[in-house]
Design a protein around this motif. Structure first.
Motif, PDB file in Angstrom:
ATOM      1  N   ASP A 593       0.815  -1.214   0.000  1.00  0.00           N
ATOM      2  CA  ASP A 593       0.000   0.000   0.000  1.00  0.00           C
ATOM      3  C   ASP A 593       0.847   1.263   0.000  1.00  0.00           C
ATOM      4  N   TYR A 594       1.977   1.208   0.671  1.00  0.00           N
ATOM      5  CA  TYR A 594       2.869   2.370   0.773  1.00  0.00           C
ATOM      6  C   TYR A 594       4.281   1.922   0.396  1.00  0.00           C
ATOM      7  N   PRO A 595       4.566   1.851  -0.894  1.00  0.00           N
ATOM      8  CA  PRO A 595       5.790   1.184  -1.360  1.00  0.00           C
ATOM      9  C   PRO A 595       7.052   2.034  -1.373  1.00  0.00           C
ATOM     10  N   LEU A 596       6.912   3.343  -1.186  1.00  0.00           N
ATOM     11  CA  LEU A 596       8.070   4.234  -1.275  1.00  0.00           C
ATOM     12  C   LEU A 596       8.436   4.775   0.106  1.00  0.00           C
ATOM     13  N   VAL A 597       9.687   5.237   0.256  1.00  0.00           N
ATOM     14  CA  VAL A 597      10.159   5.791   1.523  1.00  0.00           C
ATOM     15  C   VAL A 597      10.314   7.301   1.389  1.00  0.00           C
ATOM     16  N   LEU A 598       9.630   8.039   2.254  1.00  0.00           N
ATOM     17  CA  LEU A 598       9.694   9.498   2.255  1.00  0.00           C
ATOM     18  C   LEU A 598      10.851   9.983   3.111  1.00  0.00           C
ATOM     19  N   ASN A 599      11.646  10.864   2.539  1.00  0.00           N
ATOM     20  CA  ASN A 599      12.726  11.560   3.232  1.00  0.00           C
ATOM     21  C   ASN A 599      12.372  13.045   3.203  1.00  0.00           C
ATOM     22  N   THR A 600      12.565  13.749   4.297  1.00  0.00           N
ATOM     23  CA  THR A 600      12.259  15.183   4.338  1.00  0.00           C
ATOM     24  C   THR A 600      13.508  15.973   4.701  1.00  0.00           C
ATOM     25  N   GLY A 601      13.502  17.259   4.384  1.00  0.00           N
ATOM     26  CA  GLY A 601      14.652  18.093   4.707  1.00  0.00           C
ATOM     27  C   GLY A 601      14.449  19.518   4.228  1.00  0.00           C
ATOM     28  N   ARG A 602      15.554  20.238   4.158  1.00  0.00           N
ATOM     29  CA  ARG A 602      15.514  21.667   3.858  1.00  0.00           C
ATOM     30  C   ARG A 602      15.886  21.941   2.407  1.00  0.00           C
ATOM     31  N   VAL A 603      15.523  23.132   1.934  1.00  0.00           N
ATOM     32  CA  VAL A 603      16.039  23.636   0.671  1.00  0.00           C
ATOM     33  C   VAL A 603      16.976  24.796   0.970  1.00  0.00           C
ATOM     34  N   ARG A 604      17.667  25.241  -0.052  1.00  0.00           N
ATOM     35  CA  ARG A 604      18.779  26.159   0.156  1.00  0.00           C
ATOM     36  C   ARG A 604      18.378  27.509   0.741  1.00  0.00           C
ATOM     37  N   ASP A 605      17.309  28.098   0.218  1.00  0.00           N
ATOM     38  CA  ASP A 605      17.027  29.496   0.517  1.00  0.00           C
ATOM     39  C   ASP A 605      15.867  29.718   1.476  1.00  0.00           C
ATOM     40  N   GLN A 606      15.335  28.651   2.081  1.00  0.00           N
ATOM     41  CA  GLN A 606      14.244  28.836   3.036  1.00  0.00           C
ATOM     42  C   GLN A 606      14.632  28.288   4.395  1.00  0.00           C
ATOM     43  N   TRP A 607      13.869  28.695   5.410  1.00  0.00           N
ATOM     44  CA  TRP A 607      14.190  28.336   6.793  1.00  0.00           C
ATOM     45  C   TRP A 607      12.927  27.907   7.520  1.00  0.00           C
ATOM     46  N   HIS A 608      12.979  26.748   8.123  1.00  0.00           N
ATOM     47  CA  HIS A 608      11.895  26.211   8.957  1.00  0.00           C
ATOM     48  C   HIS A 608      10.525  26.434   8.310  1.00  0.00           C
ATOM     49  N   THR A 609       9.582  27.109   8.970  1.00  0.00           N
ATOM     50  CA  THR A 609       8.240  27.231   8.412  1.00  0.00           C
ATOM     51  C   THR A 609       8.034  28.560   7.694  1.00  0.00           C
ATOM     52  N   MET A 610       9.103  29.210   7.282  1.00  0.00           N
ATOM     53  CA  MET A 610       9.100  30.356   6.377  1.00  0.00           C
ATOM     54  C   MET A 610       8.482  31.634   6.953  1.00  0.00           C
ATOM     55  N   THR A 611       8.266  31.702   8.258  1.00  0.00           N
ATOM     56  CA  THR A 611       7.704  32.933   8.808  1.00  0.00           C
ATOM     57  C   THR A 611       8.663  34.101   8.650  1.00  0.00           C
ATOM     58  N   ARG A 612       9.971  33.810   8.528  1.00  0.00           N
ATOM     59  CA  ARG A 612      10.940  34.879   8.284  1.00  0.00           C
ATOM     60  C   ARG A 612      11.361  34.899   6.814  1.00  0.00           C
ATOM     61  N   THR A 613      11.931  33.820   6.317  1.00  0.00           N
ATOM     62  CA  THR A 613      12.457  33.820   4.952  1.00  0.00           C
ATOM     63  C   THR A 613      11.362  33.998   3.909  1.00  0.00           C
ATOM     64  N   GLY A 614      10.135  33.586   4.233  1.00  0.00           N
ATOM     65  CA  GLY A 614       9.037  33.734   3.286  1.00  0.00           C
ATOM     66  C   GLY A 614       8.705  35.168   2.964  1.00  0.00           C
ATOM     67  N   ARG A 615       9.256  36.125   3.717  1.00  0.00           N
ATOM     68  CA  ARG A 615       9.017  37.546   3.453  1.00  0.00           C
ATOM     69  C   ARG A 615       9.960  38.118   2.405  1.00  0.00           C
ATOM     70  N   SER A 616      10.973  37.375   2.037  1.00  0.00           N
ATOM     71  CA  SER A 616      12.032  37.897   1.166  1.00  0.00           C
ATOM     72  C   SER A 616      11.784  37.519  -0.288  1.00  0.00           C
ATOM     73  N   ALA A 617      11.679  38.520  -1.152  1.00  0.00           N
ATOM     74  CA  ALA A 617      11.535  38.262  -2.587  1.00  0.00           C
ATOM     75  C   ALA A 617      12.803  37.612  -3.140  1.00  0.00           C
ATOM     76  N   LYS A 618      13.948  38.004  -2.603  1.00  0.00           N
ATOM     77  CA  LYS A 618      15.210  37.433  -3.063  1.00  0.00           C
ATOM     78  C   LYS A 618      15.258  35.923  -2.837  1.00  0.00           C
ATOM     79  N   LEU A 619      14.729  35.479  -1.702  1.00  0.00           N
ATOM     80  CA  LEU A 619      14.808  34.055  -1.355  1.00  0.00           C
ATOM     81  C   LEU A 619      13.718  33.227  -2.024  1.00  0.00           C
ATOM     82  N   ALA A 620      12.725  33.891  -2.620  1.00  0.00           N
ATOM     83  CA  ALA A 620      11.614  33.156  -3.226  1.00  0.00           C
ATOM     84  C   ALA A 620      11.945  32.645  -4.618  1.00  0.00           C
ATOM     85  N   GLY A 621      12.998  33.170  -5.234  1.00  0.00           N
ATOM     86  CA  GLY A 621      13.239  32.878  -6.635  1.00  0.00           C
ATOM     87  C   GLY A 621      13.860  31.532  -6.934  1.00  0.00           C
TER      88      GLY A 621
END
Length: 908
Positions: A593-621
């Motif tokens: 039923d669930y044949p794949l393994v999910l791995n999670t992590g970060r991307v380069r230009d964002q931080w945690h839940t984006m309450t700070r980095t999500g405000r930056s146009a520079k980091l959104a690109g």
């Protein structure tokens, strides 16, 4: 505390990862700040990654919580209340519940975003006055396996290394760490040293082929979860080939034989099979480790975030103990922390299973030391509830009040729907935050406005045990207060003494004094953590404090750059411990039923839940929306295609993101980033999918191994909009918000059809932007046969909004459209380009951002590579500046050189 704006540079510390970079902030106005690196800070010597460089874009008042608020539980509405009322509500609520149900019925859930002084008083209140250890931190989610591994091996939570050791090493092994993206400044220090000394080797051990692998001499794409087998195999190999340091093992350790027995045989072929590695590559790594004296093994979330995380940590440490490669320059196990003050929280006992100053819960003598020093009415005598079990206890009703500080557990914890349910059921939910609308704050009864980075004053400790000052340089917005002050106000209102601090310098002094209190061999509780040399600092001396590593027992003795040089560890007998680490499979295995393994992590230009980095146009690109990275053959088997939307489902929940083939995923695995949440996307919280299994020793969740299924998320069309005001999102099925400098962009998709029976594009698009004026300047293009529609609304010759939709996901580039919002007036050529769906002049479309520091896009880079014959990343930097600041895009530049050359050859 409000401070005046002064146009001078203030030295402070970056609030993102555990590197602890020094920052110089120069306020221009209350919301405009110039940011640069602090050349004198020993962590970064003036360099900043793109997130740090963009900090100036994140200090504005948008979305800030500016006054205390109380929620009406009957209708869900929030109303402003006074601070006095807010403190009363929290203090009385906690006191009542404690009186009725006991101290175990309340809890604090805090954050690595807190400063050490905030952490200290929160821990003091909970463990020393309320008398319960129910205080845990979101740092539990990223580094608690390291803490547990250190304590088992060394007798204390000690990181023995410093950053200079990365440059002194002849071999750097990066395990479960995409260092290029997650700790880019440290990665660049390694890369620069490799350029200077090409004989230096870099080995990356990671299931994914990440950006870090582009710089590696060897990549071992091991099977997810097989780290213990890999390092057990290395330990057996070292013993079999005489590469251990017998004298060191005999004189300074215990338990080697048991660890070696648990490691099993040195059957290279079997280890390679178990880890799904090429046997020759595995041999190359083992030989390299055995023959190289100066080895640093860096590990991060890929090791820690596992149901066997602590054993993985000890498996790594075992190999360093066996070879005596610890406590010397350029060698040792090195934990890179994910948060700016994870280490500071560990110092003050921010975890539910520790006391302040590296003292232990459950030990009567150590509890008595802390209680006597605090002169407190109680002391917690047993470990409290760790993060996941804490919210389980809230869900079951055992914990009836929780105070969340500076974190967003609905997004960041596994089994996120259960976290939501727990908060809905909780009798009293208090949240101290800087942002009003978060996924967690939607469930808060009381919202308390806290100071953010740039406004608060205190210290943080980075991954190399270096204490640095975070200094305020802009005024507090609205009625926001420091976390330590809010905590102390509540403590005093609850009737507790011992919380009368005039400022963070007095809290730091108490923290320093406790670290030295009865800290000597005669008490039987000698700890390496000791900052007694920093006691007695007045406000001015505290303000002038330079970055300092601990231990610092006295000013005369000075700070200690590297631990264990004397070969004495913190166990009572002074010896380190080998820890037997028997391999075990992850708790939840993939199935039909669930044949794949999910791995999670970060991307380069964002931080945690984006309450700070999500405000930056520079980091959104760079990466604008969440994605599911998967192998093309797995995608084919699941019936999904690159660029399409798909649903990721587990037994715990589901989310939706766009499929991509990044080229780095092995068969059977998928990767989804952690940052997107309900505030910025319609359904992209990966925490809702992650299983709640935890490491039995550390309590750290298994973020790297959740069985999942992938299926197509059926939509009729794909599209995006750019507008100066928010569109009506009720008209779309799936959306992601992307911050722009003068606009907001929404990536969107819908299930509604456009035909005579269901409404046409024209009326839908006008409704999307709330346009009722039939005489509005509205330009549009439609190709019904291709299912393509483009439209724009122009007001006073300036673009107000535009929308592009298609039945296919391959839509026009967004970068050039964003530039139209910078113009005061659209000309005829701009209008024609809007209808055409592409810029009229070559070069206007720069493509998706690759170098965020300098805003250089993929199309610009590829054109330069092709037109100017660029062959290396250095040549790209010389030509376009891309890669010339933090260097985190350099691996991508190298990849683009190869891809562009391959594309050229394919056309010859």
């Amino acid at each position: 505390m409000s401070i005046p704006i002064v146009p001078v540079s203030v030295k402070t510390t970056c609030p993102y990862c555990g590197v602890g970079c020094g920052v110089k902030a120069t306020p221009r106005t209350a919301i405009e700040v110039a940011i640069s690196g602090d050349e004198a800070h020993p962590s970064n010597f003036g360099r900043l990654c793109v997130k740090g460089s963009a900090l100036g874009e994140t200090v504005g008042p948008e979305g800030r919580l500016l006054a205390p608020k109380l929620r009406d539980r009957h209708n869900g509405s929030l109303s402003e209340i006074s601070w006095d009322n807010a403190i009363d509500t929290v203090a009385n609520g906690f006191s009542r519940i404690i009186a009725e149900h006991g101290p175990e019925a309340v809890a604090l859930y805090v954050s690595g975003q807190l400063l050490t002084e905030d952490y200290y008083v929160a821990n003091k209140l909970m463990k020393g006055y309320i008398g319960s250890a129910n205080i845990d931190t979101n740092s539990r989610l990223c580094m608690s396996s390291s803490v547990a591994g250190h304590k088992r091996a060394f007798g204390e939570d000690l990181v023995p290394m410093n950053y200079e050791d990365l440059e002194l090493a002849d071999l750097v092994v990066l395990v479960g760490s995409n260092t290029a993206w997650c700790h880019p400044i440290l990665f660049q220090r390694i890369v620069k040293m490799k350029e200077k000394r090409p004989e230096m080797k870099i080995v990356v051990i990671d299931p994914r082929h990440t950006a870090t692998c582009e710089m590696a001499d060897l990549h071992l794409p091991l099977k997810p979860g097989s780290d213990v087998r890999l390092f057990n195999g290395l330990l057996a190999f070292l013993a079999e080939h005489g590469a251990t340091d017998a004298a060191f093992v005999d004189a300074h350790t215990r338990g080697f034989d048991d660890a070696l027995t648990a490691a099993g045989s040195s059957d290279l072929a079997q280890t390679a099979k178990d880890c799904k590695l090429d046997q020759h590559d595995l041999m190359a790594f083992y030989r390299l480790f055995a023959r190289t004296e100066r080895v640093v093994t860096v590990y991060s979330q890929g090791v820690n975030q596992s149901s066997a995380g602590t054993d993985k940590v000890n498996g790594i440490i075992n190999c360093h103990l066996a070879t005596g490669r610890i406590g010397k320059p350029g060698m040792g196990p090195f934990s890179f922390t994910g948060q700016p003050n994870a280490m500071g929280g560990r110092e003050v006992g921010g975890l539910a299973n520790t006391l302040a100053a590296h003292l232990e819960l459950g030990d009567p003598l150590q509890g008595e030391i802390v209680q006597t020093f605090w002169n407190s009415p109680a002391i917690a005598k047993r470990a409290g509830l760790k993060a996941v079990e804490l919210f389980d206890a809230i869900d079951s009703g055992r914990v009836k009040a929780v105070w969340v500080m500076g974190t967003n557990p609905v997004v960041s914890l596994p089994d996120g729907e259960r976290v939501k349910r727990a908060l809905e059921r909780c009798e009293l939910v208090v949240s101290s935050d800087i942002i009003e609308k978060t996924d967690t704050n939607a469930f808060a009864d009381v919202l308390l406005p806290a100071l953010g980075w740039g406004e608060k004053d205190g210290t943080v400790t980075n991954s190399e045990r270096r204490i640095s000052r975070q200094r305020a340089f802009i005024p507090a917005p609205g009625e926001a207060r420091a976390d330590w002050q809010i905590i102390c106000d509540v403590a005093r209102r609850m009737g507790f003494e011992g919380f009368d601090f005039a400022g963070p310098h007095e809290i730091f002094d108490e923290h320093a004094r406790l670290s030295a209190y009865r800290n000597d061999a005669s008490t039987g509780v000698h700890r390496a953590f000791n900052i007694g040399g920093l006691t007695g600092l007045d406000r001015a001396q505290y303000d002038a404090l330079e970055p300092t590593q601990w231990p610092l027992r006295s000013v005369e003795e000075g700070s200690t750059a590297r631990l264990f040089e004397t070969r004495r560890f913190s166990h009572a007998d002074g010896r380190a411990r080998f820890v037997p680490t028997a391999p075990r499979d992850p708790v939840n295995a993939p199935d039909e039923d669930y044949p794949l393994v999910l791995n999670t992590g970060r991307v380069r230009d964002q931080w945690h839940t984006m309450t700070r980095t999500g405000r930056s146009a520079k980091l959104a690109g760079h990466i604008s929306e969440s994605f599911i990275d998967m192998h093309p053959q797995d995608a084919l088997a699941c019936g999904v295609r690159e660029g399409e939307l798909a649903r990721v489902s587990s037994r715990w929940g589901s989310m939706i993101a766009r499929v991509q083939h990044g080229g780095g995923m092995p068969r059977g695995s998928v990767f989804v980033p952690i940052h997107w949440n309900d505030q910025v996307a319609s359904d992209a919280r990966v925490g809702a999918v992650v299983n709640p299994v935890v490491d039995p020793v550390s309590g750290e969740p298994e973020f790297k191994h959740t069985p999942v299924a992938i299926e197509k998320f059926h939509v009729s069309w794909h599209g995006f909009s750019l507008s100066r005001t928010a569109p009506d999102l009720d008209l779309v099925t799936h959306w992601t918000r992307v911050h722009g400098a003068r606009h907001v962009r929404y990536e969107m998709a819908g299930r509604n059809r456009f035909d005579t029976a269901h409404g046409d594009h024209h009326e839908w698009a006008r409704a999307l932007f709330h346009i009722d004026d039939q005489h509005a300047d509205w330009i549009e293009y439609e190709d019904k046969s291709a299912g393509v529609y483009r439209a724009a609304h122009v007001v006073d010759e300036r673009i107000e909004s535009c929308v592009f939709i298609s039945e296919r996901p391959d839509l026009p580039a967004r970068a050039w459209l964003a530039t139209l919002f910078d113009k005061d007036r659209l000309d005829d050529e701009d209008r024609a380009s809007l209808l055409l769906g592409q810029p009229s002049a070559k070069g206007e479309d720069t493509g998706p951002t690759v170098c965020s520091c300098f805003g250089v896009g993929r199309t610009t880079i590829c054109n330069a590579i092709r037109d100017k014959g660029l062959k290396t990343a250095a040549e790209i930097t010389s030509c376009l500046k891309a890669g010339g600041n933090c260097g985190s895009c350099v691996p991508e530049l190298k990849k683009l050189v190869v891809e562009t050359e391959m594309a050229r050859l394919s056309t010859v």
